[in-house]
Design a protein around this motif. Sequence first.
Motif, short mmCIF file in Angstrom:
data_model
loop_
_atom_site.label_atom_id
_atom_site.label_comp_id
_atom_site.label_asym_id
_atom_site.label_seq_id
_atom_site.Cartn_x
_atom_site.Cartn_y
_atom_site.Cartn_z
N LEU A 21 -16.53 8.41 -1.40
CA LEU A 21 -15.31 7.74 -1.85
C LEU A 21 -14.45 8.66 -2.71
CD1 LEU A 21 -16.84 4.29 -2.81
CD2 LEU A 21 -15.74 4.94 -0.66
N PRO A 22 -13.12 8.46 -2.65
CA PRO A 22 -12.21 9.25 -3.49
C PRO A 22 -12.24 8.72 -4.92
CG PRO A 22 -10.97 7.70 -2.15
CD PRO A 22 -12.41 7.54 -1.76
N LEU A 23 -13.05 9.33 -5.76
CA LEU A 23 -13.33 8.79 -7.09
C LEU A 23 -12.10 8.72 -8.00
CD1 LEU A 23 -16.71 10.61 -7.79
CD2 LEU A 23 -16.31 8.38 -6.74
N ASP A 24 -11.16 9.61 -7.83
CA ASP A 24 -10.01 9.67 -8.74
C ASP A 24 -8.79 8.92 -8.23
OD1 ASP A 24 -11.53 11.25 -10.43
OD2 ASP A 24 -10.86 13.10 -9.46
N ASP A 25 -8.89 8.31 -7.07
CA ASP A 25 -7.74 7.64 -6.48
C ASP A 25 -7.94 6.14 -6.43
OD1 ASP A 25 -6.59 10.12 -5.92
OD2 ASP A 25 -7.53 10.23 -3.95
N ASP A 26 -6.82 5.40 -6.45
CA ASP A 26 -6.88 3.98 -6.15
C ASP A 26 -7.33 3.84 -4.70
OD1 ASP A 26 -5.90 3.43 -8.65
OD2 ASP A 26 -3.88 2.92 -7.97
N MET A 27 -8.18 2.87 -4.44
CA MET A 27 -8.66 2.63 -3.08
C MET A 27 -8.17 1.26 -2.61
SD MET A 27 -12.59 3.94 -3.17
CE MET A 27 -12.95 3.81 -4.91
N TYR A 28 -7.72 1.22 -1.38
CA TYR A 28 -7.28 -0.02 -0.77
C TYR A 28 -8.30 -0.37 0.31
CZ TYR A 28 -3.17 0.83 -3.49
OH TYR A 28 -2.34 1.04 -4.56
N ILE A 79 0.86 -1.19 0.00
CA ILE A 79 0.00 0.00 0.00
C ILE A 79 0.89 1.24 0.00
CG2 ILE A 79 -1.76 1.30 1.25
CD1 ILE A 79 -2.63 -1.37 2.53
N PRO A 80 0.73 2.11 -1.00
CA PRO A 80 1.58 3.31 -1.04
C PRO A 80 1.28 4.26 0.12
CG PRO A 80 0.34 3.02 -3.10
CD PRO A 80 -0.19 2.03 -2.13
N ASP A 81 2.29 5.00 0.55
CA ASP A 81 2.09 6.02 1.58
C ASP A 81 1.04 7.01 1.10
OD1 ASP A 81 3.96 4.91 3.24
OD2 ASP A 81 5.57 6.26 2.63
N GLY A 82 0.12 7.37 1.99
CA GLY A 82 -0.89 8.35 1.65
C GLY A 82 -2.04 7.82 0.81
N ALA A 83 -2.08 6.51 0.59
CA ALA A 83 -3.14 5.92 -0.23
C ALA A 83 -4.48 6.01 0.48
CB ALA A 83 -2.82 4.46 -0.53
N ALA A 84 -5.55 6.00 -0.31
CA ALA A 84 -6.91 5.99 0.24
C ALA A 84 -7.23 4.59 0.74
CB ALA A 84 -7.90 6.42 -0.83
N ILE A 85 -7.45 4.46 2.05
CA ILE A 85 -7.81 3.18 2.65
C ILE A 85 -9.26 3.25 3.09
CG2 ILE A 85 -7.35 1.56 4.53
CD1 ILE A 85 -4.42 2.52 4.45
N ILE A 86 -10.05 2.29 2.61
CA ILE A 86 -11.47 2.22 2.94
C ILE A 86 -11.67 1.01 3.85
CG2 ILE A 86 -13.83 2.14 2.02
CD1 ILE A 86 -12.04 4.48 0.92
N ALA A 122 -10.07 -0.33 -7.21
CA ALA A 122 -10.03 -0.78 -5.82
C ALA A 122 -9.23 -2.07 -5.71
CB ALA A 122 -11.46 -1.00 -5.31
N TYR A 123 -8.54 -2.19 -4.58
CA TYR A 123 -7.69 -3.34 -4.33
C TYR A 123 -7.99 -3.89 -2.94
CZ TYR A 123 -5.32 -1.24 -8.24
OH TYR A 123 -5.06 -0.69 -9.47
N ASN A 124 -8.05 -5.21 -2.86
CA ASN A 124 -8.30 -5.88 -1.59
C ASN A 124 -6.99 -5.98 -0.81
OD1 ASN A 124 -9.75 -7.38 0.35
ND2 ASN A 124 -9.05 -9.29 -0.56
N VAL A 125 -7.01 -5.60 0.46
CA VAL A 125 -5.83 -5.74 1.32
C VAL A 125 -5.84 -7.15 1.89
CG1 VAL A 125 -4.58 -4.87 3.33
CG2 VAL A 125 -5.82 -3.27 1.84
N ALA A 126 -4.92 -7.98 1.39
CA ALA A 126 -4.86 -9.39 1.79
C ALA A 126 -4.59 -9.50 3.28
CB ALA A 126 -3.77 -10.10 1.00
N GLY A 127 -5.39 -10.32 3.96
CA GLY A 127 -5.20 -10.56 5.38
C GLY A 127 -5.84 -9.52 6.28
#
Length: 108
Positions: A49-56, A11-18, A79-84
């Motif tokens: 939701l942050p429409l223009d950003d990748d979401m984790y 997960i990049p620093d500053g990423a949108a985490i939902i 959107a990306y699933n955070v494994a675990g």
Amino acid sequence: MDEESVSVTEIPDGAAIIDVREDDEWEAGHIEGALHVPLGELPTRLDDLPLDDDMYVICRTGGRSHRAVAWLTNNGFDAYNVAGGMGSWNLDHGKPIVSENGEEPWVK
């Protein structure tokens, strides 16, 4: 479309985490700066939701976030699933969490 999973360390620093966990889980412990949108509220809270950003997307172990990511990607979101889930974030990798109630944060 196949749902993409990423590890906590990707997960990049500053990423949108939902965080799609329920209120009591969120209050017990969550990632500082994450956006809390319980899974059942996701379809009605798209404007949050942050429409223009990748979401984790994260939950406790990865099941609910998997469903959320499938729904989001089918609706045009990146959107990306955070494994675990939070277990991986806090217990496996020792990344910090905060609580809403002033008590010691923990993954519920």
